[in-house]
Design a protein around this motif. Structure first.
Motif, PDB file in Angstrom:
ATOM      1  N   GLU A 100       0.822  -1.205   0.000  1.00 14.72           N
ATOM      2  CA  GLU A 100       0.000   0.000   0.000  1.00 14.72           C
ATOM      3  C   GLU A 100       0.858   1.257   0.000  1.00 14.72           C
ATOM      4  OE1 GLU A 100      -2.505  -0.378   3.380  1.00 14.72           O
ATOM      5  OE2 GLU A 100      -3.638  -2.076   2.567  1.00 14.72           O
ATOM      6  N   THR A 101       1.912   1.261   0.817  1.00 17.19           N
ATOM      7  CA  THR A 101       2.785   2.437   0.891  1.00 17.19           C
ATOM      8  C   THR A 101       3.484   2.677  -0.443  1.00 17.19           C
ATOM      9  OG1 THR A 101       3.148   1.989   3.243  1.00 17.19           O
ATOM     10  CG2 THR A 101       4.670   3.504   2.161  1.00 17.19           C
ATOM     11  N   SER A 102       4.040   1.644  -1.035  1.00 13.90           N
ATOM     12  CA  SER A 102       4.744   1.788  -2.309  1.00 13.90           C
ATOM     13  C   SER A 102       3.784   2.190  -3.427  1.00 13.90           C
ATOM     14  CB  SER A 102       5.456   0.479  -2.672  1.00 13.90           C
ATOM     15  OG  SER A 102       6.425   0.149  -1.693  1.00 13.90           O
ATOM     16  N   THR A 103       2.576   1.619  -3.433  1.00 10.47           N
ATOM     17  CA  THR A 103       1.592   1.962  -4.463  1.00 10.47           C
ATOM     18  C   THR A 103       1.162   3.414  -4.340  1.00 10.47           C
ATOM     19  OG1 THR A 103       0.801  -0.320  -4.462  1.00 10.47           O
ATOM     20  CG2 THR A 103      -0.621   1.316  -5.483  1.00 10.47           C
ATOM     21  N   ASP A 104       0.943   3.877  -3.110  1.00 14.46           N
ATOM     22  CA  ASP A 104       0.576   5.286  -2.902  1.00 14.46           C
ATOM     23  C   ASP A 104       1.695   6.215  -3.351  1.00 14.46           C
ATOM     24  OD1 ASP A 104      -1.815   4.494  -1.897  1.00 14.46           O
ATOM     25  OD2 ASP A 104      -1.239   4.645   0.213  1.00 14.46           O
ATOM     26  N   TYR A 105       2.958   5.813  -3.070  1.00 15.56           N
ATOM     27  CA  TYR A 105       4.092   6.647  -3.470  1.00 15.56           C
ATOM     28  C   TYR A 105       4.227   6.680  -4.988  1.00 15.56           C
ATOM     29  CZ  TYR A 105       8.895   8.253  -3.981  1.00 15.56           C
ATOM     30  OH  TYR A 105      10.010   8.936  -4.363  1.00 15.56           O
ATOM     31  N   PHE A 106       4.028   5.520  -5.616  1.00 14.35           N
ATOM     32  CA  PHE A 106       4.117   5.420  -7.072  1.00 14.35           C
ATOM     33  C   PHE A 106       2.721   5.714  -7.634  1.00 14.35           C
ATOM     34  CE2 PHE A 106       6.786   3.003 -10.336  1.00 14.35           C
ATOM     35  CZ  PHE A 106       6.225   3.697 -11.387  1.00 14.35           C
ATOM     36  N   GLU A 107       2.399   7.009  -7.860  1.00 14.85           N
ATOM     37  CA  GLU A 107       1.028   7.426  -8.180  1.00 14.85           C
ATOM     38  C   GLU A 107       0.533   6.828  -9.494  1.00 14.85           C
ATOM     39  OE1 GLU A 107       1.004  11.634  -8.123  1.00 14.85           O
ATOM     40  OE2 GLU A 107       1.355  11.793  -5.955  1.00 14.85           O
ATOM     41  N   ASP A 108       1.408   6.700 -10.481  1.00 11.47           N
ATOM     42  CA  ASP A 108       0.990   6.191 -11.792  1.00 11.47           C
ATOM     43  C   ASP A 108       1.263   4.700 -11.943  1.00 11.47           C
ATOM     44  OD1 ASP A 108       0.257   8.749 -12.496  1.00 11.47           O
ATOM     45  OD2 ASP A 108       2.249   9.241 -13.266  1.00 11.47           O
ATOM     46  N   TYR A 109       1.358   3.995 -10.838  1.00 10.62           N
ATOM     47  CA  TYR A 109       1.670   2.566 -10.913  1.00 10.62           C
ATOM     48  C   TYR A 109       0.538   1.803 -11.600  1.00 10.62           C
ATOM     49  CZ  TYR A 109       2.456  -2.255  -9.510  1.00 10.62           C
ATOM     50  OH  TYR A 109       2.617  -3.608  -9.518  1.00 10.62           O
ATOM     51  N   ARG A 110       0.896   0.897 -12.486  1.00 18.70           N
ATOM     52  CA  ARG A 110      -0.076   0.054 -13.180  1.00 18.70           C
ATOM     53  C   ARG A 110       0.409  -1.382 -13.111  1.00 18.70           C
ATOM     54  NH1 ARG A 110      -4.136   0.483 -16.915  1.00 18.70           N
ATOM     55  NH2 ARG A 110      -4.385  -1.242 -18.393  1.00 18.70           N
ATOM     56  N   SER A 111      -0.427  -2.226 -12.578  1.00 17.06           N
ATOM     57  CA  SER A 111      -0.058  -3.621 -12.410  1.00 17.06           C
ATOM     58  C   SER A 111       0.112  -4.291 -13.775  1.00 17.06           C
ATOM     59  CB  SER A 111      -1.139  -4.358 -11.605  1.00 17.06           C
ATOM     60  OG  SER A 111      -0.896  -5.749 -11.614  1.00 17.06           O
ATOM     61  N   PRO A 112       1.107  -5.160 -13.945  1.00 15.32           N
ATOM     62  CA  PRO A 112       1.261  -5.892 -15.210  1.00 15.32           C
ATOM     63  C   PRO A 112       0.038  -6.749 -15.531  1.00 15.32           C
ATOM     64  CG  PRO A 112       3.248  -6.088 -13.857  1.00 15.32           C
ATOM     65  CD  PRO A 112       2.199  -5.446 -13.002  1.00 15.32           C
ATOM     66  N   LEU A 113      -0.723  -7.110 -14.512  1.00 19.61           N
ATOM     67  CA  LEU A 113      -1.923  -7.922 -14.729  1.00 19.61           C
ATOM     68  C   LEU A 113      -3.135  -7.087 -15.122  1.00 19.61           C
ATOM     69  CD1 LEU A 113      -1.640 -10.339 -11.663  1.00 19.61           C
ATOM     70  CD2 LEU A 113      -0.968 -10.793 -14.024  1.00 19.61           C
ATOM     71  N   GLN A 114      -2.990  -5.741 -15.080  1.00 19.27           N
ATOM     72  CA  GLN A 114      -4.156  -4.897 -15.329  1.00 19.27           C
ATOM     73  C   GLN A 114      -4.681  -5.053 -16.747  1.00 19.27           C
ATOM     74  OE1 GLN A 114      -5.592  -3.118 -12.821  1.00 19.27           O
ATOM     75  NE2 GLN A 114      -7.262  -2.955 -14.286  1.00 19.27           N
TER      76      GLN A 114
END
Length: 256
Positions: A100-114
Motif C-alpha cells: 500500500e505504501t509503495s503503491t501510494d508513493y508510485f502514483e501512476d503505478y499500473r499492475s502488469p496484470l491490469q
C-alpha cells in the motif's frame, strides 16, 4: 546483547568510555577579557540563569546530523530478503503495508496484470451483451409463437363453429353451399345428369327430410339423398357431398 530480525542479528553499539574534561569557564563574548592587563584590574563576572543560558548558547549538536541514511539501500534489501518470510502478510508492519505504501508513493503505478484484467472485463461485458440479446430474441420468439398459437386456436374454433367438431369425418353442410358446388361440377363436365335435375333432387332431399333444415351433417345428407334421388342423379349428389367433405377435412372450406 544482539537482537534478531528474521535471520539477521544486529549487535548493540559499543559504549566508549571518555575521561572527564576539566570544567572551563564560560566566556562572555560581548565583554572579552584582554590578554594583557595594565593598571588596576577589575573583574566582572556575568552569571546566567538556566533559561538565559539556553537562549544564548546553542546546546544542540547540529553538526552531528547527517543526510545519509543509517542503513544503505543495499543493506536494507539484504535485511528485507533475510526477514521476508518473517514479515506477516497483513496487519501493521506487514507485506500489505509495504504494498500500500509503495503503491501510494508510485502514483501512476499500473499492475502488469491490469491489461489482462481489462481484457477479461471486456469479454465479460461482451458475453453479458450477447446474453441480453439472446434473451430478447427468445422473448420475441415466445411472444410470436404464443400469438401464432392463439391465432391458430381462434381459427380452429371458427372452423369448428362453421363445420362442426367432426369436420374431418362428418362436417355440417349447408344447402346453399352444396348448390354452388353443383354448378362447379357442371362447369367441369363431371355431372352425369343435367344441372337442373341434380338441383331438383337436392332440393327435395332438403325439404322432405329433417323438417326442411338447410344445414345438415354429411351423414344426414347422405341418408336424404338415398331416399330422394335415383340412378345417375344419386351418384352425382353423392360425389357432390363427398368432394365437399374432403375439401372441409383438408381445411380448405366448402368450395371444391
Amino acid at each position: 546483547m544482539a537482537r534478531s530480525y528474521g535471520n539477521t542479528k544486529i549487535s548493540s553499539p559499543r559504549t566508549i568510555s571518555r575521561k572527564p574534561q576539566p570544567f572551563r569557564p564560560i566566556i562572555d563574548e560581548e565583554n572579552p577579557m584582554p590578554d594583557k592587563y595594565e593598571g588596576d584590574i577589575i573583574f566582572n563576572k556575568t552569571i546566567y540563569s538556566k533559561p538565559d543560558f539556553e537562549n544564548k548558547i546553542d546546546i544542540d549538536f547540529n553538526e552531528l546530523i547527517t543526510d545519509q541514511p543509517i542503513v544503505s539501500i543495499e543493506e536494507f534489501f539484504n535485511l528485507y530478503n533475510e526477514v521476508f518470510f518473517d514479515i506477516p502478510k497483513e496487519g501493521e508492519n506487514s507485506h500489505s503495508t509495504i504494498i500500500e505504501t509503495s503503491t501510494d508513493y508510485f502514483e501512476d503505478y499500473r499492475s502488469p496484470l491490469q491489461d489482462i484484467i481489462d481484457s477479461k472485463d471486456l469479454e465479460i461485458e461482451e458475453l453479458n451483451r450477447r446474453v441480453i440479446e439472446a434473451e430478447s430474441r427468445l422473448i420475441g420468439l415466445q411472444t410470436a409463437q404464443e400469438e401464432e398459437e392463439a391465432t391458430e386456436a381462434a381459427d380452429n374454433a371458427a372452423y369448428e363453429a362453421e363445420y362442426g367438431v367432426e369436420f374431418a369425418t362428418n362436417p355440417q353442410l349447408k344447402y346453399g353451399k352444396l348448390k354452388e358446388n353443383l354448378k362447379i361440377l357442371d362447369s367441369r363436365g363431371e355431372l352425369r345428369k343435367s344441372l337442373n335435375k341434380n338441383e331438383k333432387d337436392l332440393r327435395q332431399a332438403k325439404e322432405k327430410e329433417d323438417n326442411n333444415v338447410s344445414k345438415k351433417s354429411y351423414n344426414q345428407w347422405n341418408t336424404s339423398i338415398d331416399k330422394r334421388a335415383e340412378g345417375k342423379v344419386k351418384d352425382d349428389l353423392r360425389d357432390l357431398i363427398s368432394q365437399t367433405r374432403a375439401s372441409i377435412a383438408a381445411g380448405n372450406g366448402w368450395q371444391i
